[in-house]
Design an enzyme around this catalytic site. Structure first.
Site, PDB file in Angstrom:
ATOM      1  CE  LYS A   1      -0.122  -0.141   5.049  1.00  0.00           C
ATOM      2  NZ  LYS A   1      -0.874  -0.629   6.219  1.00  0.00           N
TER       3      LYS A   1
ATOM      4  CE1 TYR B   1      14.267  30.771  -0.157  1.00  0.00           C
ATOM      5  CE2 TYR B   1      14.258  28.373  -0.062  1.00  0.00           C
ATOM      6  CZ  TYR B   1      14.064  29.550  -0.772  1.00  0.00           C
ATOM      7  OH  TYR B   1      13.673  29.503  -2.077  1.00  0.00           O
TER       8      TYR B   1
HETATM    9  C1  LIG Z   1      -0.166  -1.636   6.885  1.00  0.00           C
HETATM   10  C2  LIG Z   1      -0.786  -2.843   7.467  1.00  0.00           C
HETATM   11  C3  LIG Z   1      -0.032  -4.008   7.687  1.00  0.00           C
HETATM   12  C4  LIG Z   1       1.467  -4.065   7.526  1.00  0.00           C
HETATM   13  O1  LIG Z   1       2.084  -3.577   8.701  1.00  0.00           O
HETATM   14  P1  LIG Z   1       3.672  -3.568   8.889  1.00  0.00           P
HETATM   15  O2  LIG Z   1       3.869  -3.178  10.298  1.00  0.00           O
HETATM   16  O3  LIG Z   1       4.194  -2.556   7.921  1.00  0.00           O
HETATM   17  O4  LIG Z   1       4.155  -4.937   8.559  1.00  0.00           O
HETATM   18  C5  LIG Z   1      -0.713  -5.138   8.100  1.00  0.00           C
HETATM   19  N1  LIG Z   1      -2.052  -5.119   8.319  1.00  0.00           N
HETATM   20  C6  LIG Z   1      -2.793  -4.012   8.151  1.00  0.00           C
HETATM   21  C7  LIG Z   1      -4.256  -4.047   8.406  1.00  0.00           C
HETATM   22  C8  LIG Z   1      -2.192  -2.838   7.727  1.00  0.00           C
HETATM   23  O5  LIG Z   1      -2.933  -1.736   7.568  1.00  0.00           O
END
Ligand SMILES: *Cc1c(COP(=O)(O)O)cnc(C)c1O
Length: 377
Positions: free
Chosen positions: A36, A269
């Protein structure tokens, strides 16, 4: 190399990280590569291909939009969609895919998905202590009963741990595990059979073998990063000293300008840095637009020719200045390592996280999608 800045992705590192996880699991447990949010900054399609080749069984994403991008390239690879899909009713056509595994929280969503042709696999989210998606207690009981009474199908049941990463003792997660196993029993007692059960993200996969069930959802550690120092310590103390992760991403750029400024010159800056001696300044074409946190202003280093070079003054929108006075023979066009290794030196996402008071997840995820990705075979 024509790009001003780019990310190199190690194919070998992703495969090794997946192998490390495989070694913790029973052969039946599936691995969802969580890609994601532009694969936590690593590039959605690039990381999809590398994790599929490295042996992942499913892709895991947050949104339907991400799933549809993946679907265009992978016609039937299973994709787990973990976030709520707004306006599900209007998107029936797009979710009608037998290899979408969609996590939902409410009866209404189960009903809509079950009427799709073909219907995606429906997973019910259970809230066991995160107070995010899913229901618990009476609301959960009511939801499961409604789904049963309407004769709707469930393919899976899922939950998510709230604070595994933040602690060394796991009382809260143990409580969540208990709540999840009660929810599973409730579902089974209502007649839901052979559910695909899943609860673990990276940290919980490492620390709770009893919570692996049928599928684990590995995100941050797919990229070779530890969920937290506590997780690393806990795993070490539990005796799993061989478990290793290799960072997948190196973030690089090239010096685009170089000059020597006299003592007492102001840099950048707000004139927040003043030289105390004649200083050789290198300009790197990366700033907060590209995803370099502005809190690294006067507070971070990059690598040039295997040496550490301090960030001078404020990070600009698209540029950053470095002190390269001590580095011999620096040239315009030299490669600068923002994240990764250069000779003996290394800067990790954890270093950036420490310097900017956040977590490694945010450091890589904030890198702009516009930064090109190069896969190292
Ligand atoms: C993002 C997510 C994961 C992965 O988590 P990590 O700590 O990056 O391994 C797993 N389950 C859900 C529901 C998530 O939203």
């Amino acid at each position: 190399m024509k790009d001003r800045t780019w990310i190199e992705l190690s194919k070998k590192a992703i495969a090794e990280n997946l192998k490390s996880f495989r070694s913790l699991l029973s052969p039946k447990t599936l691995i969802a590569a969580i890609i994601k949010s532009n694969a936590y900054g690593h590039g959605l399609l690039e990381t999809a291909e590398l994790s599929r080749k490295g042996g992942a069984d499913l892709f895991g994403v947050n949104s339907l939009e991400e799933a549809l991008i993946l679907r265009a390239k992978y016609p039937d690879f299973p994709i787990l969609i973990m976030g709520e899909i707004p306006d599900l009713l209007e998107r029936r056509k797009e979710v009608s895919d037998p290899n979408f595994w969609i996590i939902v929280s409410r009866t209404e969503s189960v009903q809509i998905l079950s009427e799709c042709k073909p219907s995606p696999k429906i997973h019910l989210k259970v809230d066991t202590g995160m107070a995010r998606l899913g229901y618990s207690g009476k609301d959960l009981e009511r939801t499961l009963t409604e789904i049963r009474d309407l004769g709707l199908p469930l393919h899976g049941i899922a939950t998510h741990f709230a604070s595994t990463e933040d602690v060394l003792e796991q009382k809260y997660s143990k409580e969540q595990m208990k709540n999840f196993s009660e929810a599973i029993q409730l579902a089974e007692s209502l007649g839901f059979k052979d559910l695909v059960k899943h609860s673990c993200a990276s940290a919980s996969t490492m620390l709770f073998p009893e919570a692996h069930y049928d599928l684990v959802r590995v995100g941050i550690s797919l990229y070779g990063l530890w969920p937290s120092l506590q997780t690393r310590l806990s795993l070490h103390l539990s005796g799993k000293k061989d478990f290793q992760l290799s960072p997948v991403m190196s973030w690089k750029a090239r010096i685009v300008h170089l000059k020597t400024v006299p003592e007492d010159s102001f840099v950048g800056y707000g004139s927040t840095y003043q030289t105390s001696a004649e200083t050789k300044v290198a300009v790197v074409p990366v700033g907060y637009y590209e995803g370099l946190d502005r809190k690294l202003s006067n507070n971070g280093v990059m690598l040039v020719r295997g040496k550490r070079a301090k960030i001078l003054g404020r990070i600009c929108m698209n540029m950053t200045m470095l002190d390269v006075t001590h580095i011999h023979d620096v040239q315009i066009g030299d490669v600068v390592t923002i994240l990764g290794k250069d000779k003996e030196e290394e800067i990790g996402a954890d270093d950036h996280a420490n310097w900017t008071y956040t977590i490694n997840y945010e450091v890589t995820t904030r890198i702009s999608e516009s930064v090109p990705k190069i896969i190292q075979e």
